[in-house]
Scaffold this motif. Structure first.
Motif, PDB file in Angstrom:
ATOM      1  N   ILE A 131       6.753  31.059 -21.175  1.00 29.62           N
ATOM      2  CA  ILE A 131       6.259  32.018 -20.187  1.00 29.62           C
ATOM      3  C   ILE A 131       6.935  31.772 -18.839  1.00 29.62           C
ATOM      4  O   ILE A 131       7.386  32.704 -18.167  1.00 29.62           O
ATOM      5  N   TYR A 132       7.025  30.505 -18.477  1.00 36.84           N
ATOM      6  CA  TYR A 132       7.671  30.132 -17.214  1.00 36.84           C
ATOM      7  C   TYR A 132       9.086  30.691 -17.131  1.00 36.84           C
ATOM      8  O   TYR A 132       9.460  31.329 -16.146  1.00 36.84           O
ATOM      9  N   SER A 133       9.874  30.428 -18.191  1.00 37.83           N
ATOM     10  CA  SER A 133      11.261  30.917 -18.220  1.00 37.83           C
ATOM     11  C   SER A 133      11.306  32.429 -18.039  1.00 37.83           C
ATOM     12  O   SER A 133      12.114  32.954 -17.280  1.00 37.83           O
ATOM     13  N   TRP A 148      13.718  20.832 -22.960  1.00 43.28           N
ATOM     14  CA  TRP A 148      13.236  19.856 -23.928  1.00 43.28           C
ATOM     15  C   TRP A 148      11.899  20.318 -24.524  1.00 43.28           C
ATOM     16  O   TRP A 148      11.690  20.299 -25.735  1.00 43.28           O
ATOM     17  N   THR A 149      10.999  20.743 -23.632  1.00 40.96           N
ATOM     18  CA  THR A 149       9.691  21.213 -24.097  1.00 40.96           C
ATOM     19  C   THR A 149       9.831  22.410 -25.025  1.00 40.96           C
ATOM     20  O   THR A 149       9.218  22.469 -26.088  1.00 40.96           O
ATOM     21  N   ARG A 150      10.684  23.362 -24.624  1.00 42.35           N
ATOM     22  CA  ARG A 150      10.831  24.568 -25.437  1.00 42.35           C
ATOM     23  C   ARG A 150      11.393  24.255 -26.814  1.00 42.35           C
ATOM     24  O   ARG A 150      11.151  24.960 -27.776  1.00 42.35           O
ATOM     25  N   MET A 151      12.198  23.164 -26.900  1.00 40.85           N
ATOM     26  CA  MET A 151      12.827  22.846 -28.177  1.00 40.85           C
ATOM     27  C   MET A 151      12.036  21.822 -28.979  1.00 40.85           C
ATOM     28  O   MET A 151      12.419  21.481 -30.090  1.00 40.85           O
ATOM     29  N   SER A 152      10.940  21.315 -28.408  1.00 41.09           N
ATOM     30  CA  SER A 152      10.173  20.279 -29.095  1.00 41.09           C
ATOM     31  C   SER A 152       9.494  20.858 -30.331  1.00 41.09           C
ATOM     32  O   SER A 152       9.330  22.070 -30.451  1.00 41.09           O
ATOM     33  N   PHE A 181       2.259  23.418 -24.174  1.00 42.78           N
ATOM     34  CA  PHE A 181       3.338  23.267 -23.195  1.00 42.78           C
ATOM     35  C   PHE A 181       4.543  24.119 -23.573  1.00 42.78           C
ATOM     36  O   PHE A 181       5.246  24.650 -22.725  1.00 42.78           O
ATOM     37  N   ARG A 182       4.742  24.214 -24.903  1.00 42.36           N
ATOM     38  CA  ARG A 182       5.855  25.027 -25.399  1.00 42.36           C
ATOM     39  C   ARG A 182       5.645  26.476 -24.958  1.00 42.36           C
ATOM     40  O   ARG A 182       6.553  27.127 -24.456  1.00 42.36           O
ATOM     41  N   ILE A 183       4.426  26.973 -25.160  1.00 43.40           N
ATOM     42  CA  ILE A 183       4.115  28.350 -24.775  1.00 43.40           C
ATOM     43  C   ILE A 183       4.270  28.518 -23.266  1.00 43.40           C
ATOM     44  O   ILE A 183       4.902  29.455 -22.783  1.00 43.40           O
TER      45      ILE A 183
END
Lengths: 244, 296
Positions: free
Chosen positions: B128-130, B110-114, B122-124
């Motif tokens: 990075i987390y993924s 959800w965050t990555r697609m926001s 948070f997107r960044i």
């Protein structure tokens, strides 16, 4: 003439370098039906999407009920709650029954209580002649029936303005009639509509104004009798000859 | 009737019967045929197993009935842990991790697609987390979490049981994968659905929850199931942190008795876990399909 609801002033829309709308100006009054005609790619759909803020315009202004949609304080969701949009490909929600499709707007967007809206929704389904199919899922319905449900889904929001994007273009010729009949019915009851269409006879019957678009330019606009029988521009004449 | 002289026109009466040699496969006889085929195939496999030169030794080492039973129930006096009890550790670690993975995975997707500008950091972070947790072997994440967190001496965080660190490690790794599965599922929903929902005035979040996710879930279930089967198996890595779960119990038995039957027992128990899961999911998909195809 009654109040102006929608006004486009020199609207320009670009996709990268490709100018799709090249300064379109147009007015729509309450209870008025305006048909947009023109070849595919002339900018009809883009124009409708811009009004519903599904696309953002690059220049010019779109004014809806006296409020400029360019204003950053505008909430797109509020705009869309008052302008219904119907698509060429129906886009019904396949995981919801016919009735739930109609209910989803009032219940989820307007936060109205489900029990308050069910009667209204059933009434709408009756109006489009599909109340007996309320519990079924969209994929069990014919294209014409699906499109009628899609129109009912928009109407459930009680929109002040209905935008219809070539709603019969994906239909079997034998199913076009039922959808156009519904639109005629809506026009008679005073629904304000902006309709992109390839159905010239329908436009002639129903529209108060017809606007011909070519390559992102509004070439000519007028009452249907005048525009269809006596087009002022060569490109309009050529287009009308080709579609006849 | 006219006389046909053209040789390309056949005068024969066609026959529509199955040829005699294939009649064994028709109708009720088909069941006999399929049973026979199963018996011959499995019988063949067993025969190879029994007739192989080292067959007897392998059977003794891996499939000894007495050792299998002893490994399964354990032997307290001999210091042998029970594989049968150990599997429950695998099960609860799997269940707990699964819940957190679903929540974190969806949150990351959800965050990555926001699109909100507020969420940019948070997107960044999510991206990075993924990248990081799909890139590091699960084994290393186990070591980093299991042996890295306790020495830090942070309240609560550093004083958990080893199994909890296992859950953390699994959640960290699998959330990254599951987030990608969710993202693919969300992108698989036709764009027109988004347009239709937004044009009704549904907010971004409501559109996601009421229109996109319910449709995405259907496409996502099979790949998600794959990840969860894989997750069930990776709970075996807990043994590397010293948790006595099924595999570790089997290994202890092997090291003490020089017999690997306990590991076979662990394998069977893992199968007993995964097979119902696959069956259940298939049933779920079939039911949903039927519901949508059936008339009201």
């Amino acid at each position: 003439m009654s109040e102006v609801i929608l006004e486009l002033d020199a609207v320009v829309k670009k996709f990268d370098d490709n100018e799709v709308l090249k300064g379109i100006s147009l007015q729509l009054h309450r209870h008025e039906v305006v048909c947009l005609i023109g070849a595919s790619g002339s900018g009809k759909s883009t124009l409708l999407r811009c009004v519903n803020l599904l696309e953002t315009i690059d220049q010019g202004t779109i004014t809806l009920f006296g409020q400029s949609l360019n204003d950053p304080r505008i909430d797109p969701d509020q705009v869309r709650r008052h302008t219904g949009m119907v698509f060429q490909s129906f886009n019904l929600f396949p995981h919801l029954s016919v009735l739930e499709n109609v209910l989803v707007g009032p219940v989820r967007a307007l936060k109205r209580k489900r029990s308050d809206v069910v009667d209204e929704a059933m009434h709408l389904l009756e109006r489009i002649g599909l109340s007996d199919r309320a519990k079924e899922f969209p994929e069990r319905l014919s294209g014409g029936q699906q499109q009628r449900v899609a129109i009912a889904r928009s109407l459930a929001m009680k929109p002040a303005l209905l935008l219809l994007d070539e709603v019969t273009s994906a239909l079997d010729p034998s199913l076009v009639g039922e959808v156009l009949d519904l639109l005629r019915d809506l026009a008679t009851s005073g629904t304000t509509m902006l309709i992109a269409t390839h159905e010239m006879n329908f436009a002639r019957d129903v529209a108060h104004q017809v606007a011909y678009l070519d390559g992102g330019v509004l070439v000519e606009q007028g009452a249907p009798d005048q525009l269809f029988t006596n087009p002022q521009h060569d490109s309009t004449r050529l287009f009308l000859e080709r579609v006849r | 009737m006219s006389n046909i002289t053209d040789e390309s026109v056949s005068e024969e009466r066609p026959s529509f019967f199955v040829p005699r040699r294939k009649q064994l496969l028709v109708g009720r006889r088909g069941i006999v045929a399929s049973t026979l085929s199963v018996v011959i195939f499995l019988g063949g496999l067993v025969a190879v197993f029994y007739l192989a030169p080292g067959g007897a030794a392998v059977r003794r080492f891996y499939f000894d009935r007495h050792d299998m039973w002893e490994a399964f129930v354990g032997n307290h006096n001999a210091g042998l842990s029970s594989v049968g009890i150990g599997i429950f550790t695998n099960i609860w670690v799997f269940l707990v991790s699964e819940v957190f993975i679903l929540i974190f995975g969806l949150t990351i997707a959800w965050t990555r697609m926001s699109k909100s500008p507020v969420l940019l950091p948070f997107r960044i972070l999510a991206t990075i987390y993924s990248d990081i947790f799909r890139g590091i072997p699960v084994l290393l994440v186990f070591f980093l979490v299991g042996f890295g967190l306790p020495p830090l001496g942070i309240a609560v965080v550093s004083y958990q049981s080893v199994a909890v660190y296992g859950c953390v490690a699994l959640t960290l790794t699998y959330s990254a994968y599951v987030a990608e599965v969710f993202r693919a599922g969300i992108y698989s929903v036709p764009h027109g659905q988004l347009l239709a929902a937004r044009s009704l005035g549904l907010t971004n979040a409501t559109t996601m929850r009421r229109v996109i996710l319910p449709q995405a879930v259907r496409t996502v279930i099979p790949p998600l199931l794959n990840d969860f089967i894989s997750l069930q198996k990776d709970t075996a890595l807990l043994s590397l942190l010293g948790v006595i779960e099924a595999v570790n119990a089997g290994t202890i038995y092997q090291d003490t008795k020089f017999n690997s039957s306990g590991l076979v027992v662990a394998s069977l128990l893992f199968l007993a876990m995964t097979v119902p899961l696959t069956r259940f999911t298939d049933g779920l998909i079939a039911r949903d399909r039927k519901r949508r195809l059936a008339s009201s």
